[in-house]
Design an enzyme around this catalytic site. Sequence first.
Site, short mmCIF file in Angstrom:
data_model
loop_
_atom_site.label_atom_id
_atom_site.label_comp_id
_atom_site.label_asym_id
_atom_site.label_seq_id
_atom_site.Cartn_x
_atom_site.Cartn_y
_atom_site.Cartn_z
N SER A 101 1.12 40.73 -19.46
CA SER A 101 0.20 40.60 -20.58
C SER A 101 0.40 39.21 -21.16
O SER A 101 1.43 38.57 -20.90
CB SER A 101 0.57 41.65 -21.64
OG SER A 101 0.10 41.28 -22.91
N TYR A 155 7.02 46.04 -26.14
CA TYR A 155 5.99 45.53 -25.23
C TYR A 155 6.28 44.09 -24.83
O TYR A 155 6.18 43.72 -23.65
CB TYR A 155 4.62 45.63 -25.91
CG TYR A 155 3.44 45.52 -24.95
CD1 TYR A 155 3.14 46.54 -24.05
CD2 TYR A 155 2.61 44.41 -24.97
CE1 TYR A 155 2.06 46.46 -23.19
CE2 TYR A 155 1.51 44.32 -24.11
CZ TYR A 155 1.24 45.34 -23.22
OH TYR A 155 0.16 45.25 -22.38
#
Length: 259
Positions: free
Chosen positions: A147, A170
């Site tokens: 990401s 994350y």
Amino acid sequence: MNFFTKMLDFSDKVVIVTGGLGLIGKQLVLAFNEFNATVIVLDLLSERFEEYFSSCENIHFFKTDIAEPKEIQTSVERIIKDFRKIDVWINAAYPRTTDWGKAIDEVSFESWNENLKLHLGSYFWSSKTVLEVMKEQKTGNLINFSSIYGVVGPNFDVYKGTDMTMPVAYSAIKGAITNLTRYFATLYGSHNVRVNCIAPGGIYNHQPEKFVEKYNELTPLKRMGRDYEIAMPTLFLASEAASYITGQTIIVDGGWTAQ
Ligand SMILES: NC(=O)c1ccc[n+]([C@@H]2O[C@H](COP(=O)([O-])OP(=O)(O)OC[C@H]3O[C@@H](n4cnc5c(N)ncnc54)[C@H](O)[C@@H]3O)[C@@H](O)[C@H]2O)c1
């Protein structure tokens, strides 16, 4: 077929997409199918597979919890038995705990650990398992999903006025996935196996209006990504057109990380 055109053709290729029933995964499956691949979806949601793909030729479903090493092993063995090989394996699943999305002051040590285990652990274990198969085959191609938040820190201004945030785990997981990709690329390169990574920016999925407005404003292309816009960069990386690319992270983010 002409020389360069053939590089994007996946006839006779067996492509596995973990998380192939998700927002991005579904588009990956459709793209590889359109370029003639045999696609096998590894995901948890049998009913969703029926809804999306039951009428499609050459798309198969093996229900698999990729956070369970035994299930990965069973599915890999079944794929080899039924399809003889694995040309491309894409880690695009998004396993997470039910308390996912909390701000840092509410994150427990247990939740942090569990998310690392589920997400980073499953990407690690499936990569390790599949890369050994590809080494035996003397060919193969693995793609991990990271990401923008595996590349840069979050801009918390986009979450202002919403109940959204960017979970700390994350950033840690996605950062680790980009470097795990480099590790595996250097380890398996001499076996003719390529390992790369895709790092998408935020994809529009009916997020709160305030968030979308702010995100658009902060992005050079002035909009969020569309789910299908990740598919072709991934297909390119998996194809012969990228035969000299390994260990790289391709960022598909409308310019977010360029500023
Ligand atoms: N959507 C975005 O804006 C965005 C941005 C950057 C990166 N990403 C990354 O792209 C990848 C795909 O994201 P998405 O938005 O399509 O996610 P999603 O939540 O829409 O879909 C994820 C899929 O993974 C499956 N899954 C979850 N746990 C699983 C497990 N244990 N075993 C097998 N399958 C499991 C789900 O059933 C679902 O079909 C993820 O790695 C995500 O972190 C997404």
